[in-house]
Design an enzyme around this catalytic site. Structure first.
Site, mmCIF file in Angstrom:
data_model
loop_
_atom_site.group_PDB
_atom_site.id
_atom_site.type_symbol
_atom_site.label_atom_id
_atom_site.label_comp_id
_atom_site.label_asym_id
_atom_site.label_seq_id
_atom_site.Cartn_x
_atom_site.Cartn_y
_atom_site.Cartn_z
ATOM 1 N N SER A 145 35.247 36.128 29.913
ATOM 2 C CA SER A 145 34.088 37.003 30.141
ATOM 3 C C SER A 145 33.550 37.420 28.784
ATOM 4 O O SER A 145 34.289 37.424 27.794
ATOM 5 C CB SER A 145 34.531 38.257 30.910
ATOM 6 O OG SER A 145 33.499 39.229 30.926
ATOM 7 N N TYR A 158 40.357 45.212 32.729
ATOM 8 C CA TYR A 158 39.612 43.959 32.853
ATOM 9 C C TYR A 158 39.396 43.340 31.465
ATOM 10 O O TYR A 158 39.636 42.143 31.264
ATOM 11 C CB TYR A 158 38.260 44.219 33.541
ATOM 12 C CG TYR A 158 37.462 42.966 33.803
ATOM 13 C CD1 TYR A 158 37.773 42.141 34.878
ATOM 14 C CD2 TYR A 158 36.400 42.598 32.975
ATOM 15 C CE1 TYR A 158 37.047 40.986 35.128
ATOM 16 C CE2 TYR A 158 35.667 41.447 33.219
ATOM 17 C CZ TYR A 158 35.988 40.644 34.296
ATOM 18 O OH TYR A 158 35.275 39.492 34.539
#
Ligand code: NAI
Length: 268
Positions: A145, A158
């Protein structure tokens, strides 16, 4: 057969690809594009979805398993090789989103996010690597990401998981490159998938959605197919000299910070 924006030009003809998180979003788009490009695709996900069924109508196999299950992952990889004779490409797209700054996120939620996003990625690679080592070839494409490249407010677990995926991918590239195995990470910006919509379709997130959209210098969120295009590049022989890279596919999200000058210049 798989609905795809692309007719396909046979760039993965004869290759066998394993895609985790294949029943939805980015993984599904990769499975569709790879199939259109001539690959035999086997997906892995928790459950079959209507999108998967509609896309493949029985023409591709989906293994229902949890990426946290080491034995199930190993069995899946072994069965792919037993049935199709090789494992050329792996895409690790299974993942979950999670929020919460460090003092608020419960410890078991931290563990869950790291177990799926980071350890799950490692377990997929661990299952695939013995086959790739034997073949002395293979391309591993992890899905990290932009939040694995830079921090994001409230994204502690995350971001840690995705930063871990980026460095783990580089380690795989280092350890196995000399026997012909490549590994690269894709770092997507915000992509319009069920996972994205579960967060940004909330009414309370309307303002954040707009601000986030604007941070993408192309002025929009990405589409899953745009991540599949990058995955195809890494998977294919076009990337035969590319390994150990983390590629932001993010509409310019990480190019720099917007402070409002663009609007003043009338470029919005
Ligand atoms: P999605 O929710 O549409 O698809 C993710 C898939 O992973 C789902 O089908 C889900 O069932 C599967 N999955 C989740 N936990 C699993 C487990 N324990 N075992 C097996 N499968 C599991 O999400 P999306 O957006 O397609 O995300 C794919 C990957 O891309 C994720 O790793 C996500 O973190 C990453 N990503 C997504 C972005 C976005 O804006 N959508 C941005 C950056 C990265």
């Amino acid at each position: 057969m798989a609905a795809s924006l692309h007719a396909g030009t046979g760039r993965l003809e004869g290759k066998v690809a394993w895609v985790t998180g294949a029943a939805s979003g980015i993984g599904l788009a990769c499975a569709q594009r790879f199939t259109a490009e001539g690959a035999t695709v086997v997906g892995l996900d928790l459950h079959e979805t209507e999108d998967w069924k509609r896309s493949f109508d029985g023409a591709a196999k989906l293994v229902c398993a949890d990426v946290r299950d080491e034995d199930a992952q190993r069995r899946a990889a072994d069965e792919i090789v037993a049935e199709h004779g090789a494992l050329d490409v792996v895409v690790t797209a299974a993942g979950v989103a999670a929020g919460g700054p460090a003092h608020l996120i419960p410890g078991d939620e931290w563990d869950r996010v790291l177990a799926i996003n980071l350890k799950g990625t490692y377990l997929t690679c661990k299952a695939a690597l013995p086959h790739m080592i034997r073949q002395r070839s293979g391309s591993i494409v992890t899905v990290a990401s932009v939040e694995g490249l830079e921090a994001a407010e409230g994204g502690s677990a995350y971001n840690a998981s995705k930063g871990g995926v980026v460095l783990f991918t580089k380690n795989v590239a280092m350890d196995y490159g000399r026997i012909g195995i490549r590994a690269n990470a894709i770092c997507p910006g915000f992509i319009d998938t069920p996972l994205f919509r579960s967060i940004f379709d909330l009414e309370a997130m309307a303002e954040q959605r707009e601000r986030t959209r604007f941070q993408h210098k192309l002025g929009r969120f990405g589409k899953p197919e745009e991540i599949a295009g990058a995955a195809l590049f890494f998977a294919s022989d076009d990337a035969s000299f590319v390994t150990g890279q983390a590629l932001a596919v993010d509409g310019g999200y990480t190019a720099g910070k917007s402070i409002g000058v663009t609007e003043k210049m009338g470029l919005v």
